[in-house]
Design a protein around this motif. Structure first.
Motif, short mmCIF file in Angstrom:
data_model
loop_
_atom_site.label_atom_id
_atom_site.label_comp_id
_atom_site.label_asym_id
_atom_site.label_seq_id
_atom_site.Cartn_x
_atom_site.Cartn_y
_atom_site.Cartn_z
N ILE A 39 0.81 -1.25 0.13
CA ILE A 39 -0.13 -0.01 0.00
C ILE A 39 0.96 1.46 -0.20
O ILE A 39 0.60 2.25 -0.52
CB ILE A 39 -0.93 -0.09 1.14
N ALA A 40 2.13 1.14 0.53
CA ALA A 40 2.89 2.53 0.61
C ALA A 40 3.32 2.59 -0.69
O ALA A 40 3.38 3.91 -1.22
CB ALA A 40 4.10 1.96 1.57
N ILE A 41 3.62 1.45 -1.64
CA ILE A 41 4.08 1.73 -3.07
C ILE A 41 2.91 2.41 -3.75
O ILE A 41 3.06 3.32 -4.58
CB ILE A 41 4.59 0.29 -3.63
N LEU A 42 1.80 1.74 -3.61
CA LEU A 42 0.57 2.44 -4.37
C LEU A 42 -0.08 3.62 -3.97
O LEU A 42 -0.08 4.45 -4.95
CB LEU A 42 -0.59 1.32 -3.92
N VAL A 43 0.21 4.17 -2.92
CA VAL A 43 0.15 5.49 -2.53
C VAL A 43 1.03 6.40 -2.90
O VAL A 43 0.92 7.50 -3.62
CB VAL A 43 -0.17 5.50 -0.82
N ALA A 44 2.10 6.06 -2.90
CA ALA A 44 3.39 6.74 -3.47
C ALA A 44 3.07 6.97 -4.68
O ALA A 44 3.41 8.27 -5.21
CB ALA A 44 4.53 6.10 -3.14
N VAL A 45 2.96 6.00 -5.68
CA VAL A 45 2.85 6.19 -7.28
C VAL A 45 1.28 7.04 -7.42
O VAL A 45 1.62 7.98 -8.38
CB VAL A 45 3.08 4.98 -8.08
N ALA A 46 0.51 6.89 -6.68
CA ALA A 46 -0.70 7.68 -6.99
C ALA A 46 -0.61 9.08 -6.34
O ALA A 46 -1.26 9.79 -7.16
CB ALA A 46 -2.04 6.93 -5.90
N VAL A 47 0.28 9.41 -5.19
CA VAL A 47 0.32 10.64 -5.25
C VAL A 47 1.26 11.40 -6.21
O VAL A 47 0.85 12.53 -6.62
CB VAL A 47 1.23 10.78 -3.61
N TYR A 48 2.25 10.80 -6.69
CA TYR A 48 3.03 11.32 -7.67
C TYR A 48 2.16 11.45 -9.04
O TYR A 48 2.36 12.73 -9.98
CB TYR A 48 4.37 10.20 -7.98
N TRP B 279 3.35 6.62 4.80
CA TRP B 279 4.75 6.63 4.60
C TRP B 279 4.83 7.16 2.93
O TRP B 279 5.61 7.75 2.51
CB TRP B 279 5.57 5.47 4.99
N GLY B 280 4.00 6.24 2.18
CA GLY B 280 4.06 6.41 0.62
C GLY B 280 3.80 8.17 0.40
O GLY B 280 4.26 8.51 -0.56
N TRP B 281 2.80 8.60 0.99
CA TRP B 281 2.49 10.18 0.78
C TRP B 281 3.78 10.93 1.21
O TRP B 281 4.14 11.67 0.68
CB TRP B 281 1.19 10.49 1.61
N PHE B 282 4.20 10.65 2.28
CA PHE B 282 5.08 11.28 2.92
C PHE B 282 6.51 11.35 2.35
O PHE B 282 7.22 12.27 1.91
CB PHE B 282 5.64 10.97 4.21
N ILE C 275 6.70 10.60 -1.18
CA ILE C 275 6.74 11.66 -2.30
C ILE C 275 6.67 13.20 -2.04
O ILE C 275 7.33 13.78 -2.66
CB ILE C 275 5.36 11.17 -3.27
N TYR C 276 6.04 13.38 -1.02
CA TYR C 276 5.84 14.73 -0.45
C TYR C 276 7.61 15.30 -0.45
O TYR C 276 7.98 16.41 -0.64
CB TYR C 276 5.25 14.92 0.67
N GLN C 277 8.45 14.48 0.46
CA GLN C 277 9.64 14.84 0.60
C GLN C 277 10.38 14.94 -0.74
O GLN C 277 11.38 15.93 -0.93
CB GLN C 277 10.43 14.07 1.73
N ASP D 168 15.23 12.99 -0.74
CA ASP D 168 15.20 11.56 -0.94
C ASP D 168 15.55 10.94 0.44
O ASP D 168 16.45 10.49 0.77
CB ASP D 168 16.01 10.87 -2.09
N ILE D 169 14.47 10.60 1.25
CA ILE D 169 14.75 10.29 2.58
C ILE D 169 15.01 8.80 2.42
O ILE D 169 15.10 8.24 3.66
CB ILE D 169 13.45 10.64 3.56
N GLY D 170 14.81 8.10 1.59
CA GLY D 170 15.29 6.51 1.49
C GLY D 170 16.58 6.46 1.13
O GLY D 170 17.06 5.44 1.25
N ARG D 171 17.32 7.59 0.56
CA ARG D 171 18.81 7.50 0.16
C ARG D 171 19.82 6.92 1.04
O ARG D 171 20.73 5.92 0.76
CB ARG D 171 19.18 8.93 -0.42
N GLY D 172 19.75 7.17 2.40
CA GLY D 172 20.74 6.80 3.25
C GLY D 172 20.57 5.18 3.48
O GLY D 172 21.47 4.44 3.76
#
Length: 289
Positions: A143-152, A200-203, A205-207, A213-217
């Motif tokens: 669902i995090a993946i779905l929401v991320a691409v839906a927000v984008y 998280w998916g929304w947050f 893409i927002y960032q 890119d909060i996942g880069r680390g």
């Protein structure tokens, strides 16, 4: 080449999405095989219990690894089937717009966010006061993946059987609303985790739109893991996916060309010495083609 070699090669050469699917399937088969062994030995042992995320903080302290393992763990065939179908469908959409390393970070952090919200909810809401729950499954990550691409790309349409074309924002909204309404059902913990993954998916893409890119680390850390086990190889692990079709190939070529144009403009304004190491390497590789 035997079956195991084929699987190993596919895992090695496949995309991040392929590897995530393989890992989920591998964990599912391993847990089932271990379960059969202990049943035949008449021993009361459940690997599912030891890999699931507990609802209590005291249990988590004893099994902190479960905050990761639970999102690769599934109880039954229907459970893993629907989660992997969702991971495949929405993962393919995600990879159309982003690289594989971003998919991996959203999957992992989406699962962690779902697990954290699940534990917090079981700690603060009175209805769960006497409940010792266990959480397992990849649905929060999916669902995090779905929401991320839906927000984008909210107006991107997908075709649904018996319904027709539906915008992604409505698909994501439906799943989130369904999860909220289903908290009162027989699986409140799982639905609460869905909400955590969605947030998280929304947050993410927002960032990302703000240049962060909060996942880069996380990806940098994962890239260093092979070096911890081998001093001979200093090759960096990447999570790039090979082009899946002509459209994706052209999209990747356009992105690369835009980067080359940016580097050339930088040279024209500030000279070659203004380039950083990565920009010089990219320019060098492009010149060899």
């Amino acid at each position: 080449m035997d079956i195991l070699s084929d699987i190993k090669q596919t895992f090695k050469d496949g995309s991040v999405l392929t590897r995530l699917i393989y890992i989920n399937l591998g964990v599912f088969l391993l847990v089932k095989l271990v379960g059969v062994f202990f049943i035949l030995a008449n021993q009361p042992f459940s690997l599912t219990y030891w890999l699931s995320l507990p609802s209590g903080l005291d249990e988590l302290i004893r099994r902190p690894y479960t905050l990761i393992t639970y999102m690769f763990l599934h109880e039954g065939f229907i459970h893993i089937l629907f989660n992997l179908l969702g991971l495949y469908w929405f993962g393919k959409l995600f990879l159309y717009y982003f690289e594989g390393d971003k998919l991996l970070s959203v999957y992992l952090f989406g699962g962690i966010a779902g697990g954290v919200l699940y534990m917090i909810s079981y700690s603060i809401f009175p209805v769960f006061a006497s409940v010792n729950g266990l959480l397992l499954g990849a649905s929060a990550s999916v669902i995090a993946i779905l929401v991320a691409v839906a927000v984008y790309e909210p107006n991107r349409e997908i075709s649904l059987m018996f319904i027709g074309n539906v915008a992604l924002k409505y698909v994501a909204g439906f799943y989130v609303l369904l999860s909220i309404l289903s908290i009162s059902s027989s699986n409140p913990g799982g639905n609460i985790a869905h909400i955590g993954g969605a947030v998280w998916g929304w947050f993410y893409i927002y960032q990302l739109r703000r240049g962060n890119d909060i996942g880069r680390g996380l990806i940098k850390f994962l890239n260093k893991i092979p070096d911890m086990f081998s001093r001979k190889s200093r090759m960096k692990v990447t999570y790039k996916q090979p082009p899946r079709d002509d459209y994706e190939y052209n999209r990747q070529k356009n992105v690369q060309q835009e980067e080359i144009n940016r580097i050339l403009d930088k040279i024209a304004k500030s000279g070659y010495e203004s380039l950083n190491k990565e920009e010089k390497e990219l320019l060098f590789k492009q010149g060899k083609k």
